[in-house]
Scaffold this active site. Structure first.
Site, short mmCIF file in Angstrom:
data_model
loop_
_atom_site.label_atom_id
_atom_site.label_comp_id
_atom_site.label_asym_id
_atom_site.label_seq_id
_atom_site.Cartn_x
_atom_site.Cartn_y
_atom_site.Cartn_z
N ASP A 247 0.72 -1.13 0.01
CA ASP A 247 -0.14 0.15 -0.08
C ASP A 247 1.05 1.27 0.00
O ASP A 247 1.77 1.55 1.06
CB ASP A 247 -1.00 0.02 1.10
CG ASP A 247 -2.06 1.12 1.10
OD1 ASP A 247 -2.13 1.95 0.10
OD2 ASP A 247 -2.80 0.98 2.11
N HIS B 173 -9.52 -0.97 -7.19
CA HIS B 173 -9.14 0.49 -6.58
C HIS B 173 -8.14 1.17 -7.08
O HIS B 173 -8.40 2.50 -6.98
CB HIS B 173 -8.58 -0.07 -5.15
CG HIS B 173 -8.32 0.97 -4.17
ND1 HIS B 173 -9.22 1.76 -3.79
CD2 HIS B 173 -7.11 1.45 -3.74
CE1 HIS B 173 -8.79 2.87 -2.83
NE2 HIS B 173 -7.53 2.54 -2.92
#
Length: 499
Positions: free
Chosen positions: A311, A407
């Site tokens: 991330d 995403h």
């Protein structure tokens, strides 16, 4: 959602920890319990004798601390106390790594020999101090054009807190509070002991990359009679369908963000600021977070969030030519909010992850929701982690390599007319809910020059068509104007409060 990128991790990567001691073996089948206990006791006794002998030999050899290039620097610091002899101050210069290494070796002796092991560790610390390692000695500057804690790599430990000015506290009281807080933050970030602090919480630690950042909420301007100087960018955020916001844990007059690569250093800063609020401000809410420890991986790499996903890969980097324009208010800012020049706007969201639901997905499904491989963060369009995502690539069967609701597609600047923000966050875990689900997720902080051109358009897009949003709940929210940094002798917010 974000964690540190590879570039960020490289700047904070510390020495790697040694191997953990092996767990004790279970009693062998067929041997009576008493025989096993007797054998264990004999081994413990032998280990204690060897540890004492080793300590005696080490004490005789270690007559002075190591010098040279690696020796601890002299001069005032967090570990020095006025009036103490130099020998006593030097004894405090033991690195966290050395202390942990000593404790690990002593721990191998076992619980029965705990007293002897503690004596061994204490004697080693006293007689053979070592300089701080890279993690402990690293520091960030408090003074400057911008506040610290924005473009700096996210640290291992983080605290966020919001305060409301007390009834009757005015602009003058707010200025005095920011003056106290700024002086304390400057001392702590430099590794100095603030005046009047005798707590000793972080007495033997270095700065550990401590950063302290201050911001103002929308209501601060009403309470201080400065409504005419409130920036238009502080308009309330719109409501989103994934919101389940708790007002008691949202907003606030004053916001404080603390980060450090040591938990005690971070707590010490939080505790001092809370104490110094005194009668001027009351704590509204406070949250704790964490990130990967420097040196935890064999090589620098982007960290993972609690969903196990790499991330932060596409986060803008300070080396990017347009970084400052996306993150900071221009330094030539004019008008009523000219005091925000060099500052930034922070959107703070406590985002709970529905981890039980997420963990029930197959690996293939998880990767499709994100748009990246879980193993190494590489985009499903091909390449390595840092390969640009190809949103126009198709598979052999004619389907998109990056799904329409993935995403990485929905959050991409290319899908949001270039809207960009710097995402800097901490993971959190606050126990378990009544149904047994973990109360865990992300303390998300988005930095931008204008939230109406950064967070708001991106979140609106995510709210409408992001596959990941089904596994997230936004439970608190805040928007804060974070002014630029200050020069030595000044305090954060001085241009607003005294302008």
């Amino acid at each position: 959602m974000t964690e540190r990128s590879q570039d960020e991790e490289k700047t904070s990567q510390g020495p790697q920890a040694g191997k953990a001691p092996q767990a004790p073996q279970a009693p062998q089948a067929g041997k009576p319990a008493e025989a096993v206990k007797s054998a264990k006791a004999a081994k413990v006794g032998k280990a204690v004798k060897e540890a004492k002998a080793s300590t005696a030999a080490g004490t005789a050899a270690a007559t002075k601390p190591a010098g040279g290039a690696g020796a601890a620097k002299t001069g005032p610091g967090r570990g020095e106390q006025p009036g103490r002899p130099a020998q006593a101050r030097a004894a405090n210069g033991v690195s966290r790594r050395r202390l942990l290494g000593t404790a690990g070796a002593a721990g191998a002796v076992g619980l029965v020999a705990g007293g002897a092991a503690g004596a061994v560790a204490a004697e080693t610390v006293r007689k053979d101090p070592a300089p701080l390692n890279g993690v402990g000695s690293a520091s960030r500057a408090f003074h400057g054009v911008h506040q610290a804690g924005i473009a700096d790599p996210a640290q291992t430990c983080g605290h966020m807190a919001a305060f409301d000015l007390a009834p009757g506290a005015d602009r003058k009281a707010a200025a005095a509070l920011l003056r106290r807080w700024s002086a304390t933050a400057a001392d702590l970030m430099a590794g100095r002991t603030p005046q009047g602090d005798d707590s000793g919480v972080a007495l033997d630690a270095g700065p550990c990359s401590l950063t302290v950042t201050f911001g103002f909420g929308r209501t601060f301007f009403d309470r201080t009679g400065l409504a005419s100087k409130r920036p238009a960018a502080l308009e309330p955020l719109p409501a989103f369908t994934a919101d389940a916001l708790d007002p008691k844990r949202s907003e606030g007059d004053l916001w404080v963000q603390i980060g450090a690569d040591d938990a005690l250093v971070a707590f010490h800063a939080l505790r001092l600021l809370q104490q110094q609020a005194g009668s001027a401000a009351r704590l509204r809410w406070q949250m704790n977070g964490f990130n990967r420890t420097p040196g935890a991986t064999a090589q620098p790499m982007t960290a993972r969030n609690l969903m196990g996903q790499v991330d932060g890969t596409n986060n803008p980097k300070p080396s990017d030519p347009r970084f400052a324009g996306h993150v900071y208010v221009p330094e030539d800012r004019g008008g009523a909010d000219a005091w925000m020049a060099g500052g930034s706007y922070a959107v703070v969201r406590r985002i709970r992850m529905l981890l039980d639901s997420w963990d029930n997905l197959s690996l293939e499904r998880q990767e499709k929701v994100i748009g990246r491989r879980k193993s190494d963060g590489a985009p499903l369009s091909g390449g390595t982690e840092t390969t640009p995502v190809d949103l126009n690539k198709f598979r052999e069967d004619g389907s998109l390599a990056i799904a329409g609701d993935a995403h990485v597609r929905v959050a991409s600047p290319a899908s949001n007319r270039g809207a960009t923000m710097l995402r800097r966050a901490f993971s959190y875990h606050d126990g378990f809910l009544d149904d047994g689900a973990p109360d865990a997720g992300l303390l998300f902080v988005a930095w931008q020059a204008d939230p109406l051109k950064g967070f708001v358009p991106v979140q609106r897009k995510l709210d409408r068509g992001d596959g990941l949003s089904r596994f997230l709940r936004h439970e608190s929210s805040g928007l804060y104007a974070v002014p630029g940094g200050c020069a030595p002798g000044e305090y954060v917010g001085q241009r607003l409060l005294e302008g």
